[in-house]
Design a protein around this motif. Structure first.
Motif, PDB file in Angstrom:
ATOM      1  N   ASN A 143       0.775  -1.240   0.000  1.00 27.71           N
ATOM      2  CA  ASN A 143       0.000   0.000   0.000  1.00 27.71           C
ATOM      3  C   ASN A 143       0.804   1.286   0.000  1.00 27.71           C
ATOM      4  O   ASN A 143       0.242   2.344  -0.261  1.00 27.71           O
ATOM      5  N   VAL A 144       2.093   1.226   0.311  1.00 26.09           N
ATOM      6  CA  VAL A 144       2.877   2.463   0.344  1.00 26.09           C
ATOM      7  C   VAL A 144       3.259   2.894  -1.065  1.00 26.09           C
ATOM      8  O   VAL A 144       3.426   2.075  -1.954  1.00 26.09           O
ATOM      9  N   SER A 145       3.391   4.200  -1.219  1.00 26.34           N
ATOM     10  CA  SER A 145       3.743   4.722  -2.538  1.00 26.34           C
ATOM     11  C   SER A 145       5.088   5.432  -2.561  1.00 26.34           C
ATOM     12  O   SER A 145       5.743   5.480  -3.581  1.00 26.34           O
ATOM     13  N   GLY A 146       5.513   5.962  -1.441  1.00 29.03           N
ATOM     14  CA  GLY A 146       6.751   6.720  -1.423  1.00 29.03           C
ATOM     15  C   GLY A 146       7.958   5.866  -1.091  1.00 29.03           C
ATOM     16  O   GLY A 146       7.871   4.893  -0.343  1.00 29.03           O
ATOM     17  N   LEU A 147       9.096   6.252  -1.640  1.00 28.09           N
ATOM     18  CA  LEU A 147      10.336   5.519  -1.402  1.00 28.09           C
ATOM     19  C   LEU A 147      10.719   5.547   0.074  1.00 28.09           C
ATOM     20  O   LEU A 147      11.104   4.522   0.642  1.00 28.09           O
ATOM     21  N   SER A 148      10.580   6.689   0.737  1.00 28.90           N
ATOM     22  CA  SER A 148      10.968   6.763   2.150  1.00 28.90           C
ATOM     23  C   SER A 148      10.094   5.862   3.012  1.00 28.90           C
ATOM     24  O   SER A 148      10.584   5.231   3.954  1.00 28.90           O
ATOM     25  N   ASP A 149       8.799   5.767   2.676  1.00 31.94           N
ATOM     26  CA  ASP A 149       7.910   4.860   3.412  1.00 31.94           C
ATOM     27  C   ASP A 149       8.310   3.409   3.176  1.00 31.94           C
ATOM     28  O   ASP A 149       8.319   2.590   4.093  1.00 31.94           O
ATOM     29  N   ARG A 150       8.650   3.088   1.940  1.00 31.37           N
ATOM     30  CA  ARG A 150       9.052   1.725   1.580  1.00 31.37           C
ATOM     31  C   ARG A 150      10.357   1.343   2.287  1.00 31.37           C
ATOM     32  O   ARG A 150      10.471   0.249   2.845  1.00 31.37           O
ATOM     33  N   VAL A 151      11.317   2.256   2.291  1.00 27.60           N
ATOM     34  CA  VAL A 151      12.615   1.975   2.911  1.00 27.60           C
ATOM     35  C   VAL A 151      12.454   1.730   4.405  1.00 27.60           C
ATOM     36  O   VAL A 151      13.084   0.836   4.968  1.00 27.60           O
ATOM     37  N   ARG A 152      11.616   2.501   5.026  1.00 29.43           N
ATOM     38  CA  ARG A 152      11.362   2.335   6.460  1.00 29.43           C
ATOM     39  C   ARG A 152      10.860   0.921   6.770  1.00 29.43           C
ATOM     40  O   ARG A 152      11.292   0.291   7.730  1.00 29.43           O
ATOM     41  N   VAL A 153       9.959   0.420   5.939  1.00 25.90           N
ATOM     42  CA  VAL A 153       9.409  -0.922   6.150  1.00 25.90           C
ATOM     43  C   VAL A 153      10.452  -1.988   5.821  1.00 25.90           C
ATOM     44  O   VAL A 153      10.534  -3.019   6.492  1.00 25.90           O
ATOM     45  N   TYR A 154      11.278  -1.727   4.797  1.00 23.43           N
ATOM     46  CA  TYR A 154      12.362  -2.664   4.472  1.00 23.43           C
ATOM     47  C   TYR A 154      13.314  -2.809   5.659  1.00 23.43           C
ATOM     48  O   TYR A 154      13.832  -3.892   5.917  1.00 23.43           O
ATOM     49  N   HIS A 155      13.541  -1.726   6.390  1.00 23.20           N
ATOM     50  CA  HIS A 155      14.415  -1.782   7.562  1.00 23.20           C
ATOM     51  C   HIS A 155      13.866  -2.789   8.584  1.00 23.20           C
ATOM     52  O   HIS A 155      14.611  -3.624   9.115  1.00 23.20           O
ATOM     53  N   THR A 156      12.576  -2.724   8.828  1.00 23.92           N
ATOM     54  CA  THR A 156      11.956  -3.687   9.751  1.00 23.92           C
ATOM     55  C   THR A 156      12.043  -5.098   9.186  1.00 23.92           C
ATOM     56  O   THR A 156      12.315  -6.053   9.911  1.00 23.92           O
ATOM     57  N   LYS A 157      11.845  -5.228   7.880  1.00 27.77           N
ATOM     58  CA  LYS A 157      11.899  -6.553   7.245  1.00 27.77           C
ATOM     59  C   LYS A 157      13.309  -7.151   7.330  1.00 27.77           C
ATOM     60  O   LYS A 157      13.464  -8.350   7.548  1.00 27.77           O
ATOM     61  N   VAL A 158      14.336  -6.318   7.179  1.00 28.78           N
ATOM     62  CA  VAL A 158      15.717  -6.785   7.323  1.00 28.78           C
ATOM     63  C   VAL A 158      15.929  -7.291   8.747  1.00 28.78           C
ATOM     64  O   VAL A 158      16.473  -8.375   8.960  1.00 28.78           O
ATOM     65  N   ASN A 159      15.497  -6.510   9.731  1.00 32.73           N
ATOM     66  CA  ASN A 159      15.643  -6.927  11.132  1.00 32.73           C
ATOM     67  C   ASN A 159      14.884  -8.214  11.416  1.00 32.73           C
ATOM     68  O   ASN A 159      15.371  -9.078  12.154  1.00 32.73           O
TER      69      ASN A 159
END
Length: 113
Positions: free
Chosen positions: A63-79
């Motif tokens: 559901n996210v559209s912005g790169l900064s929103d996506r990167v934030r979630v990727y950080h959690t996914k990496v962890n």
């Protein structure tokens, strides 16, 4: 971080998501949805509910559209991947995220000096 604090935060965030929950929550309340869902996914992962956190992360990424929103979630996914012991998966996701941000990252880790 005290475990009960994290679990309390998770419950409050999930209640917020449930209050917003509708077919148009991402359209009508985009930024609030990003904040609540991203933080809820992070708190869920921190309480050890990995499968639930993974589902929440997928929902946010859908559901996210912005790169900064996506990167934030990727950080959690990496962890989350690291917590599950999936180090290669975590590394690949981290490297692909850096590439999304415009960083020149070699495909072969041996190329890093």
């Amino acid at each position: 971080i005290h475990e009960s604090s994290v679990d309390g935060a998770r419950k409050y965030l999930k209640n917020g998501v449930n209050m917003l929950s509708s077919t148009r929550m991402w359209d009508d309340h985009y930024q609030l949805s990003v904040e609540l869902c991203s933080n809820a996914a992070q708190m869920t992962y921190l309480t050890g509910n990995f499968d639930e956190a993974d589902e929440m992360i997928s929902t946010v990424l859908d559901n996210v559209s912005g790169l900064s929103d996506r990167v934030r979630v990727y950080h959690t996914k990496v962890n989350l991947s690291v917590a599950r012991g999936k180090i290669e998966e975590a590394m690949e996701l981290a490297l692909s995220t850096l590439r999304l941000l415009g960083e020149a990252v070699p495909n072969d880790p041996k190329q890093v000096s």
